[in-house]
Design a protein around this motif. Sequence first.
Motif, PDB file in Angstrom:
ATOM      1  N   GLY A  72       0.842  -6.313   0.795  1.00  0.00           N
ATOM      2  CA  GLY A  72       1.690  -7.159   1.610  1.00  0.00           C
ATOM      3  C   GLY A  72       1.300  -7.058   3.076  1.00  0.00           C
ATOM      4  O   GLY A  72       0.205  -6.644   3.419  1.00  0.00           O
ATOM      5  N   VAL A 113      10.016   1.211   4.897  1.00  0.00           N
ATOM      6  CA  VAL A 113       9.563   0.920   3.535  1.00  0.00           C
ATOM      7  C   VAL A 113       9.240   2.228   2.828  1.00  0.00           C
ATOM      8  O   VAL A 113       8.628   3.131   3.424  1.00  0.00           O
ATOM      9  CB  VAL A 113       8.307   0.023   3.543  1.00  0.00           C
ATOM     10  N   GLN A 115       4.868  -3.377   0.180  1.00  0.00           N
ATOM     11  CA  GLN A 115       5.230  -2.536  -0.960  1.00  0.00           C
ATOM     12  C   GLN A 115       4.295  -1.338  -1.003  1.00  0.00           C
ATOM     13  O   GLN A 115       3.098  -1.462  -0.731  1.00  0.00           O
ATOM     14  CB  GLN A 115       5.145  -3.336  -2.265  1.00  0.00           C
ATOM     15  N   GLN A 171       6.457  -8.817   3.470  1.00  0.00           N
ATOM     16  CA  GLN A 171       7.087  -7.642   2.870  1.00  0.00           C
ATOM     17  C   GLN A 171       5.996  -6.690   2.381  1.00  0.00           C
ATOM     18  O   GLN A 171       5.047  -7.102   1.726  1.00  0.00           O
ATOM     19  CB  GLN A 171       7.985  -8.029   1.699  1.00  0.00           C
TER      20      GLN A 171
END
Length: 124
Positions: A26, A113, A3, A1
Amino acid sequence: QVQLVESGGGLVQAGGSLRLSCAASGRTVRGDVMAWFRQAPGKEREFVAGMLRSGDTSYYADSVKGRFTISRDNAKNTMFLQMNSLKPEDTAVYYCAARWGTVVAGVPDQYDVWGQGTQVTVSS
């Protein structure tokens, strides 16, 4: 993931400069795309600038060409937006975004994201 965390926003007079940063943490992918968007009150989120991880080519909205410069430091997983000759119409919340692929898309829904945004206010 992954960020994303933006920083560097603030209040500046027209004609001034600001430098925004976007730190990524990440998982990162060699072929990823990163971009800056902005959203002014009552307006849709719009593309500002974007580039591939390779850094070979950058893309800019017509409204910021010649004034803004996007860059990235892959070793530090950080992207920057140098904003010069700022105008009151540049006032907005600025977001950094990332997507996996090799195309710098100009629409928000193509990005996977997002950061939390940083406020830029340009006074006249």
